[in-house]
Write a protein that holds these residues in place. Sequence first.
Motif, PDB file in Angstrom:
ATOM      1  N   PHE A 205     -13.330  10.751 -12.208  1.00 15.27           N
ATOM      2  CA  PHE A 205     -11.615  10.686 -12.264  1.00 15.27           C
ATOM      3  C   PHE A 205     -11.724  10.481 -10.526  1.00 15.27           C
ATOM      4  N   TYR A 206     -12.591  11.356  -9.283  1.00 20.13           N
ATOM      5  CA  TYR A 206     -12.528  10.919  -7.863  1.00 20.13           C
ATOM      6  C   TYR A 206     -14.203  10.673  -8.541  1.00 20.13           C
TER       7      TYR A 206
ATOM      8  N   MET B 234     -10.384   8.943  -5.428  1.00 18.70           N
ATOM      9  CA  MET B 234      -9.738   9.093  -6.222  1.00 18.70           C
ATOM     10  C   MET B 234     -10.999   7.210  -7.087  1.00 18.70           C
ATOM     11  N   HIS B 235     -11.152   7.096  -7.941  1.00 17.47           N
ATOM     12  CA  HIS B 235     -11.524   5.492  -7.984  1.00 17.47           C
ATOM     13  C   HIS B 235     -10.319   4.403  -8.085  1.00 17.47           C
TER      14      HIS B 235
ATOM     15  N   SER C 250      -0.475  12.423 -12.021  1.00 19.52           N
ATOM     16  CA  SER C 250      -0.756  11.558 -10.826  1.00 19.52           C
ATOM     17  C   SER C 250      -0.805  12.937  -9.913  1.00 19.52           C
TER      18      SER C 250
ATOM     19  N   LYS D  12      -2.067   8.793  -7.536  1.00 17.75           N
ATOM     20  CA  LYS D  12      -2.194   7.616  -8.449  1.00 17.75           C
ATOM     21  C   LYS D  12      -3.107   8.181  -9.304  1.00 17.75           C
ATOM     22  N   GLY D  13      -2.818   8.140 -10.700  1.00 13.59           N
ATOM     23  CA  GLY D  13      -3.421   9.029 -11.597  1.00 13.59           C
ATOM     24  C   GLY D  13      -4.214   8.344 -12.924  1.00 13.59           C
ATOM     25  N   SER D  14      -3.468   8.662 -14.187  1.00 15.80           N
ATOM     26  CA  SER D  14      -3.472   8.686 -15.826  1.00 15.80           C
ATOM     27  C   SER D  14      -1.943   8.733 -15.861  1.00 15.80           C
TER      28      SER D  14
ATOM     29  N   THR E  13      -4.114  10.191  -3.217  1.00 19.85           N
ATOM     30  CA  THR E  13      -5.678   9.860  -3.245  1.00 19.85           C
ATOM     31  C   THR E  13      -5.629   9.383  -1.689  1.00 19.85           C
TER      32      THR E  13
ATOM     33  N   ASP F  94      -8.740   2.051  -8.987  1.00 23.50           N
ATOM     34  CA  ASP F  94      -8.444   1.006 -10.238  1.00 23.50           C
ATOM     35  C   ASP F  94      -7.029   2.017 -11.300  1.00 23.50           C
ATOM     36  N   ARG F  95      -6.844   3.119 -10.291  1.00 19.32           N
ATOM     37  CA  ARG F  95      -6.057   4.238 -11.310  1.00 19.32           C
ATOM     38  C   ARG F  95      -4.586   4.197 -10.510  1.00 19.32           C
TER      39      ARG F  95
END
Length: 167
Positions: free
Chosen positions: A95-96, A123-124, A59, A53-55, A62, A126-127
């Motif tokens: 981020f985490y 990681m949160h 990525s 996951k990521g932004s 997690t 919702d990513r």
Amino acid sequence: MVEGYSPRKEGKQMKRYYLAYGSNLNVTQMRFRCPTARVVGTAVIEDYELLFKGSKSGSYLTIEPKEGAKVPVAVWSVEEEDEAALDRYEGFPTFYYKKEMQIVVTGIKSKKERLRDAFVYIMHEDRPFGIPTWNYVQTCITGYNTFKFDQSLLMNAIRKSRKELGI
């Protein structure tokens, strides 16, 4: 235990145990980032799965809860300075975030099992799902090879991201 709390005993810094499942399995990378960190063993986080996951910037791995799944981890003994370096690297707390857990650690040399309190970066949730760079995957594979973990878990995480993204 309070997030980000580093216990001290009689004025001395106490070591904490950190659970690594991604690029921080790469021993060379960890020696550079956290010079006083030491591998003490391996463990398995039960009922969690690996995900990418990521932004928009990338990525990364997690873990998220999934009944019956397992994530192998290296267990590092870290000092306060190491944890601060990890916080920066992981983008904590934006981020985490950190989760404390008890885990059975199998020693590297003795193979003796011990129950330990440890922390892991997650990681949160919702990513969005994403596809990692090949360079990041190679860094993780190096770590998986070092600890003799099953690489199919990494490949399954990539497949899941591709499926979620319709690729």
